[in-house]
Design a protein around this motif. Structure first.
Motif, short mmCIF file in Angstrom:
data_model
loop_
_atom_site.label_atom_id
_atom_site.label_comp_id
_atom_site.label_asym_id
_atom_site.label_seq_id
_atom_site.Cartn_x
_atom_site.Cartn_y
_atom_site.Cartn_z
N ASN A 117 84.33 66.28 26.48
CA ASN A 117 83.42 67.40 26.21
C ASN A 117 83.84 68.65 27.00
OD1 ASN A 117 82.24 67.44 28.85
ND2 ASN A 117 80.92 65.73 28.27
N MET A 118 83.17 69.76 26.70
CA MET A 118 83.54 71.05 27.30
C MET A 118 83.20 71.14 28.79
SD MET A 118 80.51 73.53 25.84
CE MET A 118 80.86 74.92 26.91
N PHE A 119 82.48 70.14 29.30
CA PHE A 119 82.09 70.17 30.72
C PHE A 119 83.08 69.36 31.54
CE2 PHE A 119 78.36 70.91 28.12
CZ PHE A 119 78.05 72.20 28.54
N ARG A 120 84.34 69.61 31.25
CA ARG A 120 85.42 68.90 31.93
C ARG A 120 85.22 67.39 31.83
NH1 ARG A 120 89.78 71.91 32.01
NH2 ARG A 120 89.57 73.83 33.19
N ASN A 121 84.65 67.00 30.67
CA ASN A 121 84.56 65.59 30.27
C ASN A 121 83.52 64.77 31.02
OD1 ASN A 121 86.81 66.14 28.57
ND2 ASN A 121 88.08 66.07 30.41
N ALA A 122 82.66 65.44 31.77
CA ALA A 122 81.68 64.71 32.59
C ALA A 122 80.59 64.08 31.73
CB ALA A 122 81.06 65.65 33.61
N PRO A 123 80.19 62.84 32.05
CA PRO A 123 79.10 62.20 31.28
C PRO A 123 77.71 62.68 31.69
CG PRO A 123 79.98 60.68 32.93
CD PRO A 123 80.82 61.93 33.01
N THR A 124 77.59 63.22 32.91
CA THR A 124 76.30 63.76 33.39
C THR A 124 76.54 65.22 33.76
OG1 THR A 124 75.55 61.62 34.26
CG2 THR A 124 74.57 63.58 35.24
N ALA A 153 79.99 61.40 48.53
CA ALA A 153 79.67 60.33 49.49
C ALA A 153 79.33 59.03 48.75
CB ALA A 153 78.49 60.76 50.36
N TYR A 154 78.91 59.15 47.49
CA TYR A 154 78.61 57.96 46.67
C TYR A 154 79.78 57.60 45.75
CZ TYR A 154 73.72 58.14 48.09
OH TYR A 154 72.57 58.11 48.83
N GLY A 155 80.94 58.26 45.96
CA GLY A 155 82.09 57.97 45.10
C GLY A 155 81.98 58.64 43.74
N ILE A 156 81.09 59.61 43.64
CA ILE A 156 80.89 60.29 42.36
C ILE A 156 81.62 61.63 42.38
CG2 ILE A 156 79.13 61.41 40.89
CD1 ILE A 156 77.37 58.95 41.85
N GLY A 157 82.48 61.82 41.39
CA GLY A 157 83.24 63.06 41.29
C GLY A 157 82.43 64.14 40.59
N SER A 158 82.90 65.37 40.72
CA SER A 158 82.15 66.49 40.14
C SER A 158 83.09 67.65 39.90
CB SER A 158 81.06 66.92 41.12
OG SER A 158 81.66 67.36 42.32
N CYS A 159 82.62 68.58 39.08
CA CYS A 159 83.36 69.83 38.91
C CYS A 159 82.35 70.95 38.62
CB CYS A 159 84.37 69.73 37.77
SG CYS A 159 85.42 71.19 37.63
N ILE A 160 82.31 71.92 39.54
CA ILE A 160 81.47 73.11 39.33
C ILE A 160 82.15 73.95 38.26
CG2 ILE A 160 80.64 75.24 40.44
CD1 ILE A 160 80.62 73.70 43.11
N GLN A 161 81.38 74.46 37.31
CA GLN A 161 81.99 75.26 36.24
C GLN A 161 81.16 76.49 35.90
OE1 GLN A 161 82.68 72.24 33.01
NE2 GLN A 161 82.35 70.94 34.79
N MET A 162 81.84 77.63 35.94
CA MET A 162 81.17 78.85 35.49
C MET A 162 81.63 79.24 34.10
SD MET A 162 80.46 81.15 38.84
CE MET A 162 79.31 82.24 38.02
N LEU A 189 73.54 80.15 35.28
CA LEU A 189 74.64 80.54 36.18
C LEU A 189 75.83 79.60 36.10
CD1 LEU A 189 75.60 82.42 38.52
CD2 LEU A 189 74.53 80.81 40.09
N MET A 190 75.59 78.30 36.19
CA MET A 190 76.72 77.37 36.22
C MET A 190 76.31 75.97 35.79
SD MET A 190 77.19 76.48 40.23
CE MET A 190 76.18 77.54 41.24
N ALA A 191 77.35 75.22 35.41
CA ALA A 191 77.14 73.81 35.10
C ALA A 191 77.93 73.01 36.14
CB ALA A 191 77.65 73.50 33.71
N ILE A 192 77.44 71.84 36.46
CA ILE A 192 78.23 70.95 37.34
C ILE A 192 78.31 69.60 36.64
CG2 ILE A 192 78.62 70.06 39.66
CD1 ILE A 192 76.47 71.90 40.71
N GLY A 193 79.55 69.19 36.36
CA GLY A 193 79.76 67.87 35.76
C GLY A 193 79.82 66.82 36.86
N PHE A 194 79.20 65.66 36.59
CA PHE A 194 79.24 64.54 37.54
C PHE A 194 79.60 63.25 36.82
CE2 PHE A 194 76.20 67.45 39.55
CZ PHE A 194 76.59 67.41 40.89
N GLY A 195 80.27 62.35 37.52
CA GLY A 195 80.58 61.04 36.96
C GLY A 195 81.56 60.31 37.85
#
Ligand SMILES: Cc1cc2nc3c(=O)[nH]c(=O)nc-3n(C[C@H](O)[C@H](O)[C@H](O)COP(=O)(O)O)c2cc1C
Length: 215
Positions: A117-124, A153-162, A189-195
Motif C-alpha cells: 500500500n501507499m503507506f510504505r506497505n504498513a499493515p497498521t 522497543a516492542y520490535g515493531i518497525g515504523s515509517c513517518i510519512q508526510m 499532517l502525517m501518517a505513520i506506518g507500523f508493523g
C-alpha cells in the motif's frame, strides 16, 4: 480509566515492583537501563517492508500512550490521532492515490513486488492531524518520535510519512480524510506506518559536523 491507560499503568507498576524486588548492588543496573534506552534510539530505522500481521491492540495502546506523553508546548496537545488496521480502507486510499499516476512513472510503486500500500506497505497506519498553532508541528513531531521509539522497543518497525498529505488534501483523498473524521479546524499532517519488519535496513549516515559545542 480506559483499557490502554490501565495496561500502561499496570506495565509501569510491574516494572516498578521488579525494580524494587532486588536491591541494587551498585550503578550497574541503572547503567544497563540507560544502555537499553540508548540502543533502542540508535537502532531504530524507518521500515518500508512488513510482515502481514497488524500491530496487536494492547501494544498499539502502549505506543499511543507513550506518544501522547511527549513534551508539547503548554501541554496544548494540538493533535488528533486515528488508527487504521482495515486493509480495505488502506487499499482504497492506495487505489485512489495511484489512479492518477502513470504506470511508466519511475515512482509508480506497484513495480515493487513487495508493494502492499501507499503507506510504505504498513499493515497498521496512524494518521495525525494538528490544530494549527505556533508549536503544533513541533509537538506532533515529538508525538511521532515517542511513538516510533516506543514501537521499536516492542520490535515493531515504523515509517513517518508526510508524502500522503497532498493526496489526503486532494479531491480524490477527500472521502478518506472525511472517514478519518478529524475535528473541525484540524489539518492532516502525517501518517505513520507500523508493523513487524520484513527488512533490516542499514543505518543512514548522520552528519556529526552539524553538532558544535560553543565556547
Ligand atoms: C517529518 C518526516 C517526514 C517523512 N516523510 C517520509 C515519507 O513521506 N516517505 C518515506 O518513505 N519516509 C519518510 N520519512 C522517513 C525518513 O526518510 C527517514 O526518517 C530518514 O531517511 C532517516 O532514516 P531512518 O528513519 O531509518 O533513520 C519521513 C521522516 C520524517 C521525520
Amino acid at each position: 480509566m480506559n483499557k490502554g491507560l490501565k495496561l500502561f499503568c499496570l506495565s509501569a507498576l510491574a516494572l516498578f515492583i521488579m525494580s524494587c524486588a532486588e536491591p541494587k548492588k551498585n550503578n550497574e543496573e541503572s547503567v544497563n537501563k540507560e544502555q537499553i534506552i540508548v540502543e533502542n534510539l540508535m537502532t531504530r530505522r524507518s521500515i518500508r517492508a512488513y510482515k502481514d500481521d497488524v500491530v496487536p491492540r494492547e501494544i498499539m495502546d502502549v505506543i499511543l500512550e507513550c506518544g501522547i506523553h511527549a513534551p508539547n508546548g503548554m501541554n496544548k496537545q494540538p493533535w488528533e490521532i486515528r488508527i487504521v488496521n482495515d486493509p480495505e480502507i488502506l487499499n482504497g486510499m492506495t487505489d485512489a492515490y495511484l489512479s492518477d499516476m502513470d504506470e511508466d512513472n519511475p515512482r509508480y510503486p506497484k513495480k515493487d513486488p513487495k508493494f502492499r500500500n501507499m503507506f510504505r506497505n504498513a499493515p497498521t497506519v496512524v494518521f495525525i492531524a494538528m490544530e494549527p498553532g505556533m508549536c503544533s508541528q513541533v509537538d506532533c513531531g515529538l508525538l511521532a518520535g515517542n511513538m516510533v521509539n516506543a514501537a521499536w522497543a516492542y520490535g515493531i518497525g515504523s515509517c513517518i510519512q508526510m508524502a500522503p498529505r497532498d493526496f489526503l488534501k486532494s479531491e480524490k483523498g477527500k472521502p478518506y480524510l472525511e472517514k478519518l473524521s478529524f475535528s473541525e479546524g484540524y489539518e492532516f499532517l502525517m501518517a505513520i506506518g507500523f508493523g513487524y519488519p520484513d527488512e533490516i535496513p542499514q543505518v543512514k549516515p548522520r552528519i556529526k559536523e552539524k553538532i558544535r559545542y560553543v565556547k
